[in-house]
Design a protein around this motif. Sequence first.
Motif, short mmCIF file in Angstrom:
data_model
loop_
_atom_site.label_atom_id
_atom_site.label_comp_id
_atom_site.label_asym_id
_atom_site.label_seq_id
_atom_site.Cartn_x
_atom_site.Cartn_y
_atom_site.Cartn_z
N ALA A 1 0.84 -1.20 0.00
CA ALA A 1 0.00 0.00 0.00
C ALA A 1 0.87 1.25 0.00
O ALA A 1 2.02 1.24 0.46
N GLU A 2 0.32 2.34 -0.53
CA GLU A 2 1.04 3.60 -0.56
C GLU A 2 1.27 4.12 0.86
O GLU A 2 0.51 3.81 1.79
N VAL A 3 2.31 4.93 1.03
CA VAL A 3 2.69 5.49 2.33
C VAL A 3 2.62 7.01 2.23
O VAL A 3 3.12 7.61 1.28
N ALA A 4 2.02 7.65 3.23
CA ALA A 4 1.93 9.11 3.24
C ALA A 4 3.31 9.73 3.40
O ALA A 4 4.14 9.25 4.20
N GLN A 5 3.56 10.81 2.68
CA GLN A 5 4.89 11.43 2.69
C GLN A 5 5.35 11.86 4.08
O GLN A 5 6.51 11.59 4.45
N PRO A 6 4.53 12.49 4.92
CA PRO A 6 5.03 12.88 6.25
C PRO A 6 5.46 11.67 7.09
O PRO A 6 6.49 11.72 7.78
N ASP A 7 4.69 10.56 7.02
CA ASP A 7 5.07 9.36 7.77
C ASP A 7 6.36 8.76 7.21
O ASP A 7 7.24 8.32 7.96
N ALA A 8 6.46 8.73 5.88
CA ALA A 8 7.67 8.17 5.26
C ALA A 8 8.90 8.99 5.61
O ALA A 8 9.97 8.43 5.89
N LEU A 9 8.77 10.30 5.62
CA LEU A 9 9.91 11.15 5.96
C LEU A 9 10.33 10.94 7.41
O LEU A 9 11.53 10.83 7.71
N ALA A 10 9.36 10.86 8.30
CA ALA A 10 9.69 10.66 9.71
C ALA A 10 10.43 9.33 9.91
O ALA A 10 11.43 9.26 10.65
N PHE A 11 9.97 8.27 9.25
CA PHE A 11 10.64 6.97 9.39
C PHE A 11 12.02 6.99 8.72
O PHE A 11 12.98 6.42 9.24
N THR A 12 12.12 7.67 7.59
CA THR A 12 13.41 7.79 6.90
C THR A 12 14.43 8.51 7.78
O THR A 12 15.60 8.09 7.88
N LEU A 13 14.01 9.58 8.42
CA LEU A 13 14.93 10.29 9.31
C LEU A 13 15.36 9.41 10.47
O LEU A 13 16.51 9.46 10.91
N ARG A 14 14.43 8.60 10.97
CA ARG A 14 14.78 7.69 12.07
C ARG A 14 15.82 6.67 11.62
O ARG A 14 16.77 6.35 12.34
N MET A 15 15.64 6.14 10.40
CA MET A 15 16.60 5.17 9.89
C MET A 15 17.95 5.83 9.60
O MET A 15 19.01 5.24 9.85
N PHE A 16 17.91 7.06 9.09
CA PHE A 16 19.16 7.78 8.84
C PHE A 16 19.89 8.01 10.16
O PHE A 16 21.12 7.85 10.26
#
Length: 349
Positions: free
Chosen positions: A78-93
Amino acid sequence: MSQIPVFDGHNDTLLKLELGAGTARERSFFDRAARDHIDLPRARKGRFAGGLFAIYVPSQLGDALKVRYDPDDPANFAEVAQPDALAFTLRMFARALRLERESAGEVRICRTAAEIRAAMAAGKLAMVMHVEGAEAIDADMTALEVLHAAGLRSLGPVWSRPNIFGDGVPMACPSSPDTGPGLTDAGKELVRTCNRLKIMVDLSHLTEKGFWDVAAISDRPLVASHSNAHAVCPSARNLTDRQLDAIAESGGLAGLNFHVAFLRPDGANISDTPLEVMVRHTDHLLARLGEDGVALGSDFDGCMVPRAIGDVAGLPVLLQAFREAGYGEELIEKIAWKNWLSVLERTWA
């Protein structure tokens, strides 16, 4: 057994560490584990010198961005909302940055090819930051600019699901990679912006139409970091001969994916897959791409690898299979690490 180092085009180790955090499966990257594929002790045993470490955002994010993951659930696509994806990406970074800081110099996040070469020469693990699926990126590219400043150097516009930039191919076999539309206008602008920032654009997971859109726009080598030969395994995730020829013409490369379902002609998930089928893919890739266009893109910690390899410590087994197939040492070195360094130097120049 071979002492040739390996620089690899794709792994999902950061996600595996994140999935295990706070659970019974939590593990330290710095201690040898009996599960998953990559940790520092096993990397050293396998002569794994580094590679592209993916940041992938799962579709099923819950409260506090914890992941609910069932590999057989269609909701994973399923598609992922951009704000949620960015927050998770920053956590992984941030997880990657902490690994570097806590490693006492043994892990280095590299932003240039010279930094990769220096890390390899010093026996340190070279980590290049890669985003797999650009859900975290907004249409005006603000997040991309910030992530690039933080060290992002490679990006795949899509994973195997749609986003505002384009569509990804399903994990289907037998299937053509021509499964859906190409890049959107935003996706075409994403490619142009990546070219300007000198971020490598990764073609793995893109539909065939999306592939040709990138080929028409990009002024950099075409790269599929972890995709195999469709002529050997007819998975939608693999590359047709026409696509391989375009990669060769651009001076790019394809990284051999170790996932058994992308290797086997029947597309089955069977760990007892012989290394001979990996050699068959490599032979085909070499025939289309030449000796300078083939590398490794294992997909460690994101796939089922052949039992004979097992995990990152088993990389010398694959190089030995190449040797037994008649590959010379110079060619093996190119596949193992030199071709990745060459294409990154030319992409980031």
